[in-house]
Design an enzyme around this catalytic site. Structure first.
Site, PDB file in Angstrom:
ATOM      1  N   ILE A 123      10.230 -22.606 -21.513  1.00 40.30           N
ATOM      2  CA  ILE A 123      11.733 -22.184 -21.860  1.00 40.30           C
ATOM      3  C   ILE A 123      11.395 -21.921 -23.379  1.00 40.30           C
ATOM      4  O   ILE A 123      10.925 -22.484 -24.016  1.00 40.30           O
ATOM      5  CB  ILE A 123      12.540 -23.456 -21.724  1.00 40.30           C
ATOM      6  CG1 ILE A 123      12.792 -23.880 -20.334  1.00 40.30           C
ATOM      7  CG2 ILE A 123      14.025 -23.118 -22.365  1.00 40.30           C
ATOM      8  CD1 ILE A 123      13.640 -25.073 -19.887  1.00 40.30           C
ATOM      9  N   GLY A 124      12.138 -20.777 -23.608  1.00 35.38           N
ATOM     10  CA  GLY A 124      11.966 -20.319 -24.964  1.00 35.38           C
ATOM     11  C   GLY A 124      13.380 -19.487 -25.131  1.00 35.38           C
ATOM     12  O   GLY A 124      13.566 -18.453 -24.516  1.00 35.38           O
ATOM     13  N   GLY A 176      15.034 -17.191 -22.386  1.00 36.15           N
ATOM     14  CA  GLY A 176      15.280 -18.171 -21.310  1.00 36.15           C
ATOM     15  C   GLY A 176      14.311 -18.850 -20.648  1.00 36.15           C
ATOM     16  O   GLY A 176      13.449 -19.313 -21.231  1.00 36.15           O
ATOM     17  N   TYR A 201       2.516 -16.475 -20.894  1.00 32.41           N
ATOM     18  CA  TYR A 201       2.234 -15.533 -20.017  1.00 32.41           C
ATOM     19  C   TYR A 201       3.363 -15.261 -19.107  1.00 32.41           C
ATOM     20  O   TYR A 201       3.873 -16.184 -18.438  1.00 32.41           O
ATOM     21  CB  TYR A 201       1.040 -15.781 -19.205  1.00 32.41           C
ATOM     22  CG  TYR A 201       0.787 -14.724 -18.105  1.00 32.41           C
ATOM     23  CD1 TYR A 201       0.199 -13.574 -18.186  1.00 32.41           C
ATOM     24  CD2 TYR A 201       0.992 -15.384 -16.718  1.00 32.41           C
ATOM     25  CE1 TYR A 201       0.072 -12.551 -17.314  1.00 32.41           C
ATOM     26  CE2 TYR A 201       0.536 -14.514 -15.588  1.00 32.41           C
ATOM     27  CZ  TYR A 201       0.190 -13.234 -15.749  1.00 32.41           C
ATOM     28  OH  TYR A 201      -0.074 -12.147 -14.909  1.00 32.41           O
ATOM     29  N   HIS A 202       3.753 -13.869 -18.745  1.00 33.36           N
ATOM     30  CA  HIS A 202       4.450 -13.686 -17.605  1.00 33.36           C
ATOM     31  C   HIS A 202       3.656 -12.905 -16.849  1.00 33.36           C
ATOM     32  O   HIS A 202       3.161 -11.709 -17.026  1.00 33.36           O
ATOM     33  CB  HIS A 202       5.844 -13.072 -18.254  1.00 33.36           C
ATOM     34  CG  HIS A 202       6.731 -13.777 -19.377  1.00 33.36           C
ATOM     35  ND1 HIS A 202       7.265 -14.864 -18.850  1.00 33.36           N
ATOM     36  CD2 HIS A 202       7.077 -13.625 -20.413  1.00 33.36           C
ATOM     37  CE1 HIS A 202       7.772 -15.414 -20.043  1.00 33.36           C
ATOM     38  NE2 HIS A 202       7.741 -14.455 -20.744  1.00 33.36           N
ATOM     39  N   CYS A 219       1.831 -22.205 -24.578  1.00 37.83           N
ATOM     40  CA  CYS A 219       2.843 -23.180 -25.474  1.00 37.83           C
ATOM     41  C   CYS A 219       2.191 -23.729 -26.471  1.00 37.83           C
ATOM     42  O   CYS A 219       2.675 -24.836 -26.959  1.00 37.83           O
ATOM     43  CB  CYS A 219       3.773 -23.847 -24.407  1.00 37.83           C
ATOM     44  SG  CYS A 219       4.635 -23.097 -23.105  1.00 37.83           S
ATOM     45  N   GLU A 228       5.858 -21.208 -28.501  1.00 39.94           N
ATOM     46  CA  GLU A 228       4.513 -20.552 -28.792  1.00 39.94           C
ATOM     47  C   GLU A 228       4.342 -19.535 -27.686  1.00 39.94           C
ATOM     48  O   GLU A 228       5.084 -18.906 -26.974  1.00 39.94           O
ATOM     49  CB  GLU A 228       3.282 -21.569 -28.829  1.00 39.94           C
ATOM     50  CG  GLU A 228       3.366 -22.366 -29.981  1.00 39.94           C
ATOM     51  CD  GLU A 228       2.787 -21.839 -31.219  1.00 39.94           C
ATOM     52  OE1 GLU A 228       2.134 -20.680 -30.946  1.00 39.94           O
ATOM     53  OE2 GLU A 228       3.237 -22.307 -32.265  1.00 39.94           O
ATOM     54  N   ARG A 250      12.215 -15.458 -29.999  1.00 43.69           N
ATOM     55  CA  ARG A 250      12.629 -16.664 -29.444  1.00 43.69           C
ATOM     56  C   ARG A 250      11.720 -17.567 -29.899  1.00 43.69           C
ATOM     57  O   ARG A 250      10.769 -17.389 -31.019  1.00 43.69           O
ATOM     58  CB  ARG A 250      12.231 -16.506 -27.865  1.00 43.69           C
ATOM     59  CG  ARG A 250      10.528 -16.356 -27.635  1.00 43.69           C
ATOM     60  CD  ARG A 250      10.319 -16.839 -26.196  1.00 43.69           C
ATOM     61  NE  ARG A 250       8.873 -16.509 -25.883  1.00 43.69           N
ATOM     62  CZ  ARG A 250       7.864 -17.060 -26.213  1.00 43.69           C
ATOM     63  NH1 ARG A 250       7.936 -18.276 -27.024  1.00 43.69           N
ATOM     64  NH2 ARG A 250       6.771 -16.677 -25.881  1.00 43.69           N
TER      65      ARG A 250
END
Length: 274
Positions: free
Chosen positions: A190-191, A202, A127-128, A220, A124, A121
């Site tokens: 968003i990426g 997404g 984190y999720h 990012c 940069e 994607r």
């Protein structure tokens, strides 16, 4: 050490893969709530609801790419290629875009706090984790507008509408930056990757997300701004209600911005379970 896909047992793609990876597995992808979606031209697509599930990043990533491959085959054989939408949460993980700099990681890669993946994607490092709703639209831009900038702005519009309509948070865009902001706080990252006009990856919306893991990175790659969440802005403690409210609004606003009809009978049956 940066591993390439195939060097680890938890990933089997030929694309760039896990830098640091566990072997956590999940059956959640096989048990998602499935709902039909239909575009303005009558094409029937798929909506997979996993918004209550913590899905390992590698599993969701591979799932996306499998769907992209299927859509490319449909296009190559001159068949209808409708859209797919996946909504879920992830176990804690850091992901980098294809060109991301490791200088934005504030930890030693030999002692990473969570799994770290380099993906295809844009963007940069981010984190999720739990409390963050991740929306993966796998969209055939031929069905909408073949313009990547339009697509990014449309995804931002979805989140701006969600924050306004569901939480009375008047968020906005920032010139030159992708994402959705409230003041200097980034609420949604968003990426995306677009291949043959099929878009995937997404949006990640921080709802009740623990923001501490963001302190171990430069989110990012932006040093002079913060990361925020809906919960931190509103000061509310009911995490479950916040997630459910955000999720329902996310589906509504996405369907309106992208002019997609969701099977209301099936969707209502899922909401009734909540």
């Amino acid at each position: 050490m940066i591993l390439q896909a195939g060097a680890s047992s938890c990933f089997s793609s030929i694309l760039p893969g896990p830098i640091s990876c566990s072997n956590r597995q999940s059956s959640s992808l096989r048990t998602s709530n499935f709902i039909s979606i239909r575009d303005r031209n009558g094409r029937t697509g798929e909506f997979h609801d996993l918004h209550k599930e913590l899905v390992p990043y590698a599993e969701a990533w591979k799932w996306q790419k499998d769907i992209v491959a299927e859509k490319k085959t449909l296009i190559e054989t001159n068949q209808d290629c409708p859209d797919t939408l996946i909504v879920l949460q992830h176990h804690p993980v850091y992901t980098l875009g294809m060109g991301s700099s490791l200088e934005h990681l504030n930890f030693d890669m030999d002692d990473a706090p969570f799994d770290v993946y380099r993906t295809e994607r844009g963007g940069e490092v981010t984190y999720h984790g739990p409390g963050q709703l991740v929306m993966y639209p796998i969209v055939n831009l031929r069905n909408h507008k073949m313009d990547i900038h339009w697509y990014l702005r449309a995804l931002e519009e979805v989140i701006i509408r969600v924050l306004s309509s569901a939480f009375s948070i008047e968020a906005s865009r920032v010139d030159g930056l992708t994402g959705v902001w409230f003041g200097d706080q980034k609420l949604a990252a968003i990426g995306v990757k677009v291949s043959r006009w099929i878009a995937y990856h997404g949006v990640a919306l921080n709802v009740t997300t623990d923001l501490a893991p963001f302190e171990s990175i430069v989110p990012c790659g932006i040093k002079d701004r913060r990361v925020g969440s809906i919960k931190s802005l509103l000061g509310l403690d009911d995490d479950t209600q916040l997630i459910e409210t955000a999720y329902k609004s996310l589906i509504k606003e996405f369907s309106e911005v992208f002019d997609l009809g969701i099977d209301q009978i099936a969707y209502s049956s899922i909401l009734d379970k909540d």
